[in-house]
Design an enzyme around this catalytic site. Sequence first.
Site, mmCIF file in Angstrom:
data_model
loop_
_atom_site.group_PDB
_atom_site.id
_atom_site.type_symbol
_atom_site.label_atom_id
_atom_site.label_comp_id
_atom_site.label_asym_id
_atom_site.label_seq_id
_atom_site.Cartn_x
_atom_site.Cartn_y
_atom_site.Cartn_z
ATOM 1 N N HIS A 90 0.844 -1.204 0.000
ATOM 2 C CA HIS A 90 0.000 0.000 0.000
ATOM 3 C C HIS A 90 0.876 1.250 0.000
ATOM 4 O O HIS A 90 2.102 1.157 0.059
ATOM 5 C CB HIS A 90 -0.978 -0.009 1.175
ATOM 6 N N ASP A 119 5.921 4.415 5.080
ATOM 7 C CA ASP A 119 6.855 3.441 5.668
ATOM 8 C C ASP A 119 6.982 2.174 4.822
ATOM 9 O O ASP A 119 7.779 1.302 5.131
ATOM 10 C CB ASP A 119 6.463 3.107 7.123
ATOM 11 N N HIS A 120 6.216 2.111 3.721
ATOM 12 C CA HIS A 120 6.298 0.936 2.833
ATOM 13 C C HIS A 120 6.843 1.288 1.450
ATOM 14 O O HIS A 120 7.157 0.393 0.671
ATOM 15 C CB HIS A 120 4.910 0.290 2.692
ATOM 16 N N HIS A 130 -7.507 -1.915 5.652
ATOM 17 C CA HIS A 130 -6.579 -0.980 6.302
ATOM 18 C C HIS A 130 -7.214 0.411 6.164
ATOM 19 O O HIS A 130 -8.356 0.516 5.715
ATOM 20 C CB HIS A 130 -5.205 -1.077 5.595
HETATM 21 ZN ZN LIG Z 1 2.954 0.497 7.858
HETATM 22 ZN ZN LIG Z 2 -0.231 1.447 6.516
#
Ligand SMILES: [Zn+2]
Ligand SMILES: [Zn+2]
Length: 361
Positions: free
Chosen positions: A100, A104-105, A184
């Site tokens: 996603h 942080d990804h 999410h």
């Molecule tokens: Zn995350």
């Molecule tokens: Zn997330």
Amino acid sequence: MPNWLKSCIKLTTKEKRVSKKCTRHLQPDIPRAPPFKGMDITFLGTSSGSPTHKRNVSSLVLHLVTGEQWMFDAGEATQVQIRHCRTASMGRINRIFITHMHGDHIWGLPGLLSSLLIGIEECNQLHLYGPSSLDEWIKSTIRMSRTILPRNKLVFHPLDARQKGHFVIVDDDNYTVHACPIKHTIPCWGYVVEEKKTKGNIDAAKLTLMGIAPGPIYKQIKDQWDQDLIVLSDGIVLDRKSIMSEPKEGRKLVILGDTCDPSNIQEISMDANAIVHECTLPESMAHLSRQRGHSTATMAAKFASKIRAKSLVLNHFSPRFCDDTLRKELDLASRHYKGNIILASDFGIFQVAPNKSKSVG
Ligand SMILES: [Zn+2]
Ligand SMILES: [Zn+2]
């Protein structure tokens, strides 16, 4: 390639060798990898939101029998983590799966792509899977930093957020990968990687007793490994089960993005050998899980139990956790799940054990 990048990272073969030699001594004390088991995961980042002094943000690399390495998520400084790592290798990464669009990804992705596609470790073709908005974000970042990525090297496979169920995104001779949306705060996906069945082994001693000596005829037998009856070119029919071990079932690995409810992916995750599940919240914050879009260790354990997974690997820990508090969460989780529970750590390796093949009947 722009001059700023060319002068920094476009090295000659000799320069690459020297650079590797010079930086080797800078590697932190990372344990040696155990013997490869054909489906090993190296965790490059296991923190959620922001890095801590022990954990970087989300990324892992899956090492496969074929020699390929597939990356899942690429948080900030992922390529630094690869440089420190003994197992993951920039030159072998040929697929990147993004779960996603949270920073942080993905914040390590533009730099990683530029190194992979035009930099030190060039690859032939890189397949990138992720939300459709990822394409626009990459393109504008690359354009505004005056970088040019070779068009034919990067193949983008957009995941459509409107698609509710699971769908196949990779289907080659060895593996199938399904993507499936999970709950999410923004569109997010989980991935199920499945190895295809592999041939059983021929019982040469038994065949010799039957008067069939080793030779080209063994190829005829092997080529019919998925048939109940094997028909040889001279018309002889053999019962496969009596001369070959059963085909070996492939392994199933579930890798989830951030989620407070992955039930959408349950059907295709059943009987997984392992699941990698986020564990952002402590149990004391379980009541906030829906609002935050994250899970506790107990929620992950309940889901692993529901899909009858053999192992549960927890990652994506909030920086609020320390070793002691994580162990307490693990104790709570183990009340709801009887399989192995592993707390992932940066540079830690998790091996998905191969399934056993049944011997000749
Ligand atoms: Zn995350
Ligand atoms: Zn997330």
